[in-house]
Motif scaffolding. Structure first.
Motif, PDB file in Angstrom:
ATOM      1  N   ALA A 414      15.027  46.048  18.547  1.00 26.84           N
ATOM      2  CA  ALA A 414      14.052  45.798  17.480  1.00 26.84           C
ATOM      3  C   ALA A 414      14.602  44.778  16.488  1.00 26.84           C
ATOM      4  O   ALA A 414      15.722  44.927  15.984  1.00 26.84           O
ATOM      5  N   LEU A 415      13.819  43.758  16.215  1.00 27.29           N
ATOM      6  CA  LEU A 415      14.166  42.775  15.185  1.00 27.29           C
ATOM      7  C   LEU A 415      13.497  43.218  13.893  1.00 27.29           C
ATOM      8  O   LEU A 415      12.460  42.684  13.463  1.00 27.29           O
ATOM      9  N   VAL A 416      14.097  44.217  13.289  1.00 28.82           N
ATOM     10  CA  VAL A 416      13.568  44.871  12.096  1.00 28.82           C
ATOM     11  C   VAL A 416      14.666  44.915  11.048  1.00 28.82           C
ATOM     12  O   VAL A 416      15.813  45.298  11.350  1.00 28.82           O
ATOM     13  N   HIS A 417      14.325  44.527   9.844  1.00 27.42           N
ATOM     14  CA  HIS A 417      15.310  44.542   8.769  1.00 27.42           C
ATOM     15  C   HIS A 417      15.915  45.934   8.625  1.00 27.42           C
ATOM     16  O   HIS A 417      15.213  46.946   8.619  1.00 27.42           O
ATOM     17  N   GLY A 418      17.243  45.984   8.571  1.00 24.68           N
ATOM     18  CA  GLY A 418      17.946  47.250   8.465  1.00 24.68           C
ATOM     19  C   GLY A 418      18.393  47.828   9.784  1.00 24.68           C
ATOM     20  O   GLY A 418      19.128  48.818   9.806  1.00 24.68           O
ATOM     21  N   GLN A 419      17.971  47.229  10.894  1.00 26.87           N
ATOM     22  CA  GLN A 419      18.368  47.704  12.212  1.00 26.87           C
ATOM     23  C   GLN A 419      19.145  46.605  12.947  1.00 26.87           C
ATOM     24  O   GLN A 419      18.943  45.415  12.709  1.00 26.87           O
ATOM     25  N   ASN A 420      20.025  47.018  13.846  1.00 24.47           N
ATOM     26  CA  ASN A 420      20.745  46.095  14.735  1.00 24.47           C
ATOM     27  C   ASN A 420      21.451  44.967  13.987  1.00 24.47           C
ATOM     28  O   ASN A 420      21.468  43.813  14.433  1.00 24.47           O
ATOM     29  N   GLY A 421      22.041  45.309  12.842  1.00 27.27           N
ATOM     30  CA  GLY A 421      22.813  44.336  12.078  1.00 27.27           C
ATOM     31  C   GLY A 421      21.996  43.380  11.238  1.00 27.27           C
ATOM     32  O   GLY A 421      22.555  42.433  10.667  1.00 27.27           O
ATOM     33  N   LEU A 422      20.705  43.579  11.141  1.00 30.24           N
ATOM     34  CA  LEU A 422      19.835  42.651  10.409  1.00 30.24           C
ATOM     35  C   LEU A 422      19.745  43.092   8.949  1.00 30.24           C
ATOM     36  O   LEU A 422      18.806  43.758   8.512  1.00 30.24           O
ATOM     37  N   ASN A 423      20.753  42.695   8.194  1.00 24.59           N
ATOM     38  CA  ASN A 423      20.846  43.080   6.788  1.00 24.59           C
ATOM     39  C   ASN A 423      21.265  41.873   5.965  1.00 24.59           C
ATOM     40  O   ASN A 423      21.537  40.785   6.488  1.00 24.59           O
ATOM     41  N   ALA A 424      21.332  42.090   4.658  1.00 21.58           N
ATOM     42  CA  ALA A 424      21.643  40.981   3.756  1.00 21.58           C
ATOM     43  C   ALA A 424      23.019  40.394   4.028  1.00 21.58           C
ATOM     44  O   ALA A 424      23.222  39.177   3.916  1.00 21.58           O
ATOM     45  N   ALA A 425      23.958  41.236   4.392  1.00 23.61           N
ATOM     46  CA  ALA A 425      25.311  40.740   4.658  1.00 23.61           C
ATOM     47  C   ALA A 425      25.339  39.746   5.804  1.00 23.61           C
ATOM     48  O   ALA A 425      26.194  38.853   5.848  1.00 23.61           O
ATOM     49  N   ASN A 426      24.395  39.872   6.725  1.00 24.93           N
ATOM     50  CA  ASN A 426      24.317  38.960   7.867  1.00 24.93           C
ATOM     51  C   ASN A 426      23.245  37.887   7.695  1.00 24.93           C
ATOM     52  O   ASN A 426      22.874  37.218   8.660  1.00 24.93           O
ATOM     53  N   GLY A 427      22.745  37.738   6.477  1.00 28.66           N
ATOM     54  CA  GLY A 427      21.800  36.663   6.195  1.00 28.66           C
ATOM     55  C   GLY A 427      20.343  37.046   6.290  1.00 28.66           C
ATOM     56  O   GLY A 427      19.478  36.154   6.305  1.00 28.66           O
ATOM     57  N   PHE A 428      20.050  38.343   6.305  1.00 27.45           N
ATOM     58  CA  PHE A 428      18.666  38.793   6.422  1.00 27.45           C
ATOM     59  C   PHE A 428      18.352  39.793   5.304  1.00 27.45           C
ATOM     60  O   PHE A 428      18.368  41.011   5.513  1.00 27.45           O
ATOM     61  N   PRO A 429      18.052  39.284   4.096  1.00 27.92           N
ATOM     62  CA  PRO A 429      17.784  40.186   2.973  1.00 27.92           C
ATOM     63  C   PRO A 429      16.468  40.940   3.067  1.00 27.92           C
ATOM     64  O   PRO A 429      16.273  41.914   2.347  1.00 27.92           O
ATOM     65  N   SER A 430      15.548  40.497   3.941  1.00 27.50           N
ATOM     66  CA  SER A 430      14.269  41.185   4.092  1.00 27.50           C
ATOM     67  C   SER A 430      13.690  40.861   5.466  1.00 27.50           C
ATOM     68  O   SER A 430      14.214  40.026   6.206  1.00 27.50           O
TER      69      SER A 430
END
Length: 642
Positions: A414-430
């Motif tokens: 899932a390409l969903v914010h908060g899952q699979n490393g998709l967070n602000a630290a990795n460049g995905f704030p939302s």
């Protein structure tokens, strides 16, 4: 093929095929069971991957497919071949060519009109691609044929070469922009049984790079979608590089924006290096944009940030392309809608899988070396009893990317914010950044890099999904899904969702076939395939008819010495059960075969001949070649392919 024509297409292919994936995600070789890899190396071949009913071992038994009754046509090696050859008992006639009138008041095609862009806005665009047929309710003899116009073949003008050393004439650029997009034309079967265009239809319509479109979904109004010319971020002008397509259960057309990045440039090296939304997609960073240098006449395509303008000028304009665009062909005044919940990448198609209970999935490939296979699952379900409730189903859902694991299993990540490393630290704030930079999100999530994933097609009965992996001549490390280095010929992959559920997060996968030369031929191993039947290279377009025949369209450089035995590009048909492949049609020299549509009874097929290289459809050796839709029928009036 003219030298200018050939050089232009070689340049386009170089831009489109370049790998810009920096993720370092493991190839399938590091995920698969070493025993299986050894079997491949040891010569047992793909029989070890027979996960589906029938298995790949069925290839050896495919002598007479019950689905295929036509005789194969031969390859065409003549460098001057300039017509369409179709199977015995069939006819193929030109039906709709670049420059043909579409809207009322459109003039006839003029090959020498360099700046008549207002006329081009009413005429068929260039380079016909994906298309679909939409029957009128209760009227199977009448329908709307809707097709993409992917790009333009310069020159659309008398000059033989586009001059990028100075600003281009705006009228020339406008004509090229007008020749992109989509055509909607009404067609009807007359009393004599022949399909014809309805020239005065109120439904006939051109949609182009100059057509206003609404931005919908999670990115509507987002800061990253706002520009100096659209400070609200709610409306974008046009669609471009429209390749493959999809349809919805409620009867709308989905056109997909593929290599849109080639139209933009960002000359600020610091901003380019920091801006993932430009760098990860391969925008030009110096000189001119990679295709037509539109930015020299139309500043919208210069995405270099300008701090003196609101929202940085046009720096966000590339963010407004790379989407799925929904068009209602039965509403000639309706505004096309860019559906941002699908995510942004170089999308080839949006192939629909519909379950009996209304759940949906749309499958897509990202057409570049080492990119990914995706699916989008809407949150809601299709309700045939409530049309109004279906209209915005594409604005909410989950975007997934595929990881192919060992043992023939796969996972949807899932390409969903908060899952699979998709967070602000990795460049995905939302979630906005996740969808805007879907490629980079897939990198972080751990998707499997693939060899140019292009069209997907869903079997109408089994629900199995087939994906064309066209080729990758830069491959060095091999694995089960890509078992050949320097993969010139490509392959077709298929997978089956767990439980037949479009929303499943796991699946079984296997190689359906490897394209290329015959196993016993005296060519290097990396050129050999596993085809049972007629040989081909570089599968691109895929489509199923209602009977479950898989139609395969090819796209390779037919002047490349490595393709000498393949001849001109082809349309083939495969039986998914036996895996037998037969060559149904061969196009003129220099063309790509792309886009298919059928009448409801299956007795008429339309196919597109894109960028023919000599003089087709005039085929007189003198007239400028024109991208053309051909109409294919059986001489006895029967079903195509049966």
């Amino acid at each position: 093929m003219s030298q200018d024509h050939q050089q232009f297409h070689q340049r386009l292919e170089a831009h489109d095929d370049a790998s810009i994936n920096p993720s370092g995600n493991p190839p399938l070789s590091s995920l698969l069971d070493p025993t299986r890899r050894n079997l491949l190396k040891g010569g047992l071949g793909l029989a070890a991957l027979g996960f589906f009913a029938g298995g790949i071992a069925a290839c050896s038994r495919a002598n007479a497919s019950p689905l295929l009754s036509f005789r194969s046509v031969p390859v065409q090696l003549d460098p001057a071949f300039d017509r369409v050859l179709v199977a015995e008992g069939y006819r193929a006639v030109p039906f709709f060519s670049w420059g043909d009138p579409v809207e009322p008041g459109a003039p006839a095609w003029n090959p020498d009109a360099s700046d008549d862009w207002q006329a081009q806005l009413k005429q068929a665009g260039d380079n016909h691609d994906g298309m679909n047929f939409f029957a009128f309710p209760g009227e199977p003899e009448r329908g709307l044929l809707v097709m993409n116009h992917e790009y333009v073949n310069p020159p659309l003008h008398p000059a033989s070469v586009i001059d990028t050393s100075a600003p281009r004439p705006l009228a020339e650029v406008r004509k090229e922009q007008a020749a992109h997009g989509v055509s909607v034309i009404e067609v009807r079967r007359d009393a004599d049984g022949q399909w014809r265009r309805v020239l005065d239809s109120a439904y006939n319509r051109r949609i182009s790079m100059l057509t206003p479109m609404r931005i919908a979904g999670p990115l509507a109004g987002a800061d990253c979608m706002r520009t100096a010319s659209d400070p609200r971020g709610l409306e974008v002008l046009g669609t471009l590089n429209n390749c493959a397509t999809g349809i919805t259960p409620w009867g709308t057309f989905l056109t997909c924006e593929e290599n849109w990045h080639n139209y933009f440039i960002n000359r600020d090296p610091d901003d380019y290096a920091a801006r993932v939304s430009h760098r990860r997609y391969g925008l030009a960073a110096s000189g001119t944009s990679k295709n037509y240098a539109w930015e020299t006449a139309d500043p919208r395509f210069d995405a270099t940030p300008d701090p003196q303008q609101p929202h940085g000028g046009q720096v966000n304009e590339p963010h407004r392309f790379g989407w799925v665009v929904e068009i209602d062909p039965f509403d000639p005044l309706g505004q096309p809608i860019k559906r941002t919940a699908f995510g942004r990448f170089s999308r080839e198609c949006a192939a629909l899988r519909l379950a009996d209970d209304g759940r949906m999935a749309f499958y897509s490939g990202d057409d570049a070396r080492n990119e990914y296979v995706y699916k989008f699952v809407p949150a809601g379900r299709f309700d045939p009893a409530n049309p109004a409730a279906n209209r915005d189903l594409l604005d909410e859902g989950t975007l997934y990317v595929a990881r192919f694991d060992k043992g023939g299993r796969g996972q949807w990540l899932a390409l969903v914010h908060g899952q699979n490393g998709l967070n602000a630290a990795n460049g995905f704030p939302s979630q906005v950044e996740v969808l805007l930079n879907a490629r980079a999100a897939a990198d972080i999530a751990g998707a499997t890099p693939m060899d140019r994933p292009e069209w997907a097609a869903v079997h109408p009965h089994s629900g199995e999904v087939y994906v064309a992996l066209t080729n990758n001549d830069a491959r060095r490390e091999t694995d089960a899904a890509n078992p050949r280095p320097n993969n010139l010929h490509g392959q077709i992959l298929r997978f089956s969702e767990d439980g037949g559920d479009p929303a499943a997060t796991a699946f079984d996968w296997e190689l359906f076939l490897l394209a290329g030369e015959a196993e016993g031929s005296a060519v290097p191993a990396h050129l050999k395939g596993t085809i049972s039947g007629d040989l081909f290279s570089s599968p691109d377009g895929l489509a199923f008819d209602e009977a479950g025949r898989l139609w395969i369209q090819t796209d390779y450089d037919d002047e490349d010495p490595a393709m000498a035995s393949m001849g001109c590009n082809q349309l083939l048909c495969a039986d998914p059960r036996t895996r037998e492949v037969r060559r149904f049609l061969v196009g003129p020299r220099g063309c790509e075969i792309t886009g298919l549509a059928w009448s409801p009874d299956g007795k008429a097929m339309w196919a597109n001949i894109q960028h023919p290289g000599l003089s087709y459809p005039a085929s007189d050796g003198k007239t400028r070649p024109r991208s053309t839709t051909v109409l294919i029928t059986r001489e006895d009036g029967g079903v195509i392919g049966a």
